[in-house]
Write an enzyme that holds these catalytic residues in place. Structure first.
Site, PDB file in Angstrom:
ATOM      1  N   HIS A 286       0.833  -1.205   0.000  1.00 49.08           N
ATOM      2  CA  HIS A 286       0.000   0.000   0.000  1.00 49.08           C
ATOM      3  C   HIS A 286       0.866   1.252   0.000  1.00 49.08           C
ATOM      4  CE1 HIS A 286       0.080   1.332   4.330  1.00 49.08           C
ATOM      5  NE2 HIS A 286       0.232   0.050   4.602  1.00 49.08           N
ATOM      6  N   ASP A 298       5.627   2.460   7.625  1.00 53.95           N
ATOM      7  CA  ASP A 298       4.273   2.019   7.288  1.00 53.95           C
ATOM      8  C   ASP A 298       3.613   3.043   6.370  1.00 53.95           C
ATOM      9  OD1 ASP A 298       1.809   0.788   7.226  1.00 53.95           O
ATOM     10  OD2 ASP A 298       1.226   1.419   9.241  1.00 53.95           O
ATOM     11  N   GLU A 337      -5.247   1.767   2.259  1.00 51.77           N
ATOM     12  CA  GLU A 337      -5.120   0.620   3.160  1.00 51.77           C
ATOM     13  C   GLU A 337      -5.384   1.040   4.591  1.00 51.77           C
ATOM     14  OE1 GLU A 337      -2.941  -2.158   5.938  1.00 51.77           O
ATOM     15  OE2 GLU A 337      -2.795   0.002   5.662  1.00 51.77           O
ATOM     16  N   GLU A 338      -4.880   2.218   4.941  1.00 52.30           N
ATOM     17  CA  GLU A 338      -5.016   2.689   6.318  1.00 52.30           C
ATOM     18  C   GLU A 338      -6.466   2.998   6.686  1.00 52.30           C
ATOM     19  OE1 GLU A 338      -2.766   2.435   8.349  1.00 52.30           O
ATOM     20  OE2 GLU A 338      -0.829   2.585   7.343  1.00 52.30           O
ATOM     21  N   ASP A 371       4.107  -5.143   3.744  1.00 51.23           N
ATOM     22  CA  ASP A 371       3.592  -4.038   4.544  1.00 51.23           C
ATOM     23  C   ASP A 371       4.435  -3.942   5.815  1.00 51.23           C
ATOM     24  OD1 ASP A 371       2.120  -2.135   5.847  1.00 51.23           O
ATOM     25  OD2 ASP A 371       0.238  -3.256   5.869  1.00 51.23           O
ATOM     26  N   HIS A 479       2.186   4.570  13.271  1.00 47.39           N
ATOM     27  CA  HIS A 479       1.079   5.511  13.082  1.00 47.39           C
ATOM     28  C   HIS A 479       1.289   6.814  13.851  1.00 47.39           C
ATOM     29  CE1 HIS A 479      -2.196   2.493  11.537  1.00 47.39           C
ATOM     30  NE2 HIS A 479      -1.114   2.534  10.777  1.00 47.39           N
TER      31      HIS A 479
END
Length: 548
Positions: A286, A298, A337-338, A371, A479
């Site tokens: 992603h 990420d 994706e998130e 990922d 994140h």
């Protein structure tokens, strides 16, 4: 006469000297040449034995880090984020597209899905009624400091009266769960516990059974209902009260959503110009990041790695000494994706509907998913085929198990540690697995805590101090705003890239990849076993454990 003899002797001595010098120079050159050849053979053999892949030989970590640094630059110049519907995300796709176009002869295409903007107009209101006791519940976007928050992409709601709560048994992941709830025929609010299936699946069941709103223990996306995310304490309080049919349990909900216009999100794919399009190997990752930061581990790490893989393969295909694959390879960068695997899910749905040869879901043999490959407190995570969810079609299981073995054996041969990780549905392999496509994936860790046992194991294999920090999560910047280029472990990143390249070349060199991934006899045995499974055991489903 004496002079003449001396002259001849001198001439002879000069001649002999020249011959000796010539011989010495020749021997020296021969020795040097031999040394170069021996060293070249030694280095080539050692290197090939180490990586086990000519393809892996061609990739340099410096090239991939160049891409990763560029993604950092993009985020830095775009308010620190590469999330969807931002300048950073759009520039990420532009960079990948432009680099592929200028450094490969692959066919690059971009498809768009359209998502709703989401802006809350004012704080939502949740009022609960339990046997006449009215409580206006505490709201905050930080659930640890409140009793509820809003679900991402909730719809607006304004209940004029209180509406009864229906508790959905188990985890709300099947029709049996929703039918067992014996939902009231009119307005009703469904209270669903987290686990096993993702939020989108639970929301789909809620829509199917015509509930008015959804109260959930987990955040999510793709929601067509008003929805709130409850703290565990509040959710359990309501569930306990509603379980007793003599209790009167209901809620009033007010949610004001200010902006529901739509915006495009791109999925980009690049296809090799050769290979059977009806037998396609998909390499997916992603391209978006979380909104809080640059999203370099990420999932800039996966995006940059896939770009490096694509460019290196294109370069190899230009060489007459590297045999082209009989299968097409499709490199894809999914969007959103998130937000709930939306890009990959959209791609799978479109492929199911397509009748174009090469674009149909049946044309896909396997999905590789990369990922988070460079976590600072890393693990070499190999997805374990034995942990696919119980509703995974049988035909996907043999090939998925084989890819687990391929990755695991590579790490073993390199004298590297490795760790099993679960196919829990949290990344873009999930929509493919759900449709019966075999998957292989790597993962360096997110917010899981590294145990003392794991640290000691990695120390033993790699050397003291290389095993990381026990008691800390694999990616402390997961994140967060600090997920920057400084959040990357280059040693781990290089090994994960090498493993990914090896696996791709390994499957691409199979004479009959379809037969290798989908052996009919084994699939038939698995089908029989699936029919013999217990209908429902929530604890098994929650942890992704198979029944066999």
């Amino acid at each position: 006469m004496i002079y003449s003899v001396d002259k001849r002797v001198k001439s002879l001595l000069v001649f002999i000297g020249v011959v000796i010098i010539f011989i010495l120079v020749t021997l020296a050159l021969a020795a040097a040449t031999l040394s170069v050849v021996v060293n070249l053979l030694k280095n080539t053999t050692t290197h090939n034995l180490f990586l086990g892949s000519q393809y892996a030989e061609s990739i340099k970590i410096s090239d991939v880090m160049m891409h990763l640094n560029e993604l950092q630059n993009i985020a830095t110049n775009a308010n620190g984020t590469r999330a969807i519907n931002t300048l950073g995300f759009n520039r990420t796709l532009d960079y990948i597209n432009n680099y592929l176009s200028s450094h490969t002869n692959f066919k690059v295409t971009t498809d768009h899905l359209y998502l709703r903007n989401f802006v809350i107009g004012s704080n939502p209101i949740l009022i609960t009624f339990i046997n006449g006791v009215t409580v206006n519940r505490i709201f905050s976007t930080n659930l640890s400091a409140s009793e509820f928050s809003f679900l991402q992409y909730t719809r607006s709601a304004n209940f004029p009266t209180c509406i009864p709560i229906n508790v959905i048994p188990n985890l709300g992941c099947s029709d049996n769960d929703w039918l067992a709830a014996k939902l009231s025929p009119n307005d009703r609010v469904a209270l669903v516990k987290r686990g096993d299936s993702n939020f989108a699946a639970k929301a789909a069941f809620a829509s199917k059974y015509n509930v008015t709103a959804l109260l959930l223990y987990k955040d999510g996306m793709n929601n067509e209902l008003p929805g709130l995310f409850l703290s565990y304490a509040l959710g359990q309080e309501l569930a306990d009260a509603a379980q007793n049919s003599s209790n009167n349990v209901s809620v009033r909900i007010t949610i004001s959503v200010a902006d529901e216009s739509k915006y495009p999100v791109g999925n980009m794919c690049a296809d090799t110009p050769t290979g059977d399009v009806t037998q396609t190997i998909v390499v997916g990752t992603h391209s978006d990041g979380a909104r809080a930061g640059p999203g370099i581990n990420d999932n800039g790490s996966g995006s940059a790695a896939s770009l490096g893989l694509a460019v290196a393969l294109a370069r190899l295909f230009q060489m007459s000494t590297y045999e082209k694959y009989r299968y097409r390879v499709r490199f894809c960068w999914w969007g959103a994706e998130e937000e709930g695997l939306l890009g990959s899910n959209y791609h799978v749905k479109q492929a199911k509907l397509s009748t174009v040869v090469g674009e149909r879901l049946d044309d896909y043999l396997i999905i590789f998913n990369y990922d988070m490959l460079a976590s600072p407190n890393y693990m070499f995570g190999v997805y374990d085929g034995r942990t696919v969810t119980m509703n995974t079609p049988s035909k996907a299981i043999p090939g998925t198990n084989k890819m687990t073995t391929v990755f695991r054996e590579w790490f073993i041969r390199q004298n590297l540690p490795w760790t099993y990780t679960e196919f829990a549905g949290g990344s873009d392999y999930a929509p493919f697995l759900a449709e019966g496509i075999a998957a292989g994936a790597l993962f360096s860790g997110a917010d899981e805590i590294k145990s003392i046992e794991e640290r000691n194991y990695y120390d033993k294999m790699l050397g003291q101090g290389m095993g990381g920090i026990a008691g800390a999560i694999h990616d402390p910047c997961y994140h967060q705003a600090c997920d920057s280029i400084q959040n990357v472990n280059i040693f781990a990143y290089e090994k994960m890239i090498q493993a990914a390249v090896y696996a791709l070349e390994y499957v691409a060199r199979q004479d009959d990849l379809k037969g290798w991934l989908y052996p009919p006899d084994e699939i038939q045995r698995l089908n029989i076993r699936q029919k013999q499974r217990p209908e429902y055991k929530s604890i098994n489903e929650y942890f992704g454990l198979p029944y066999f």
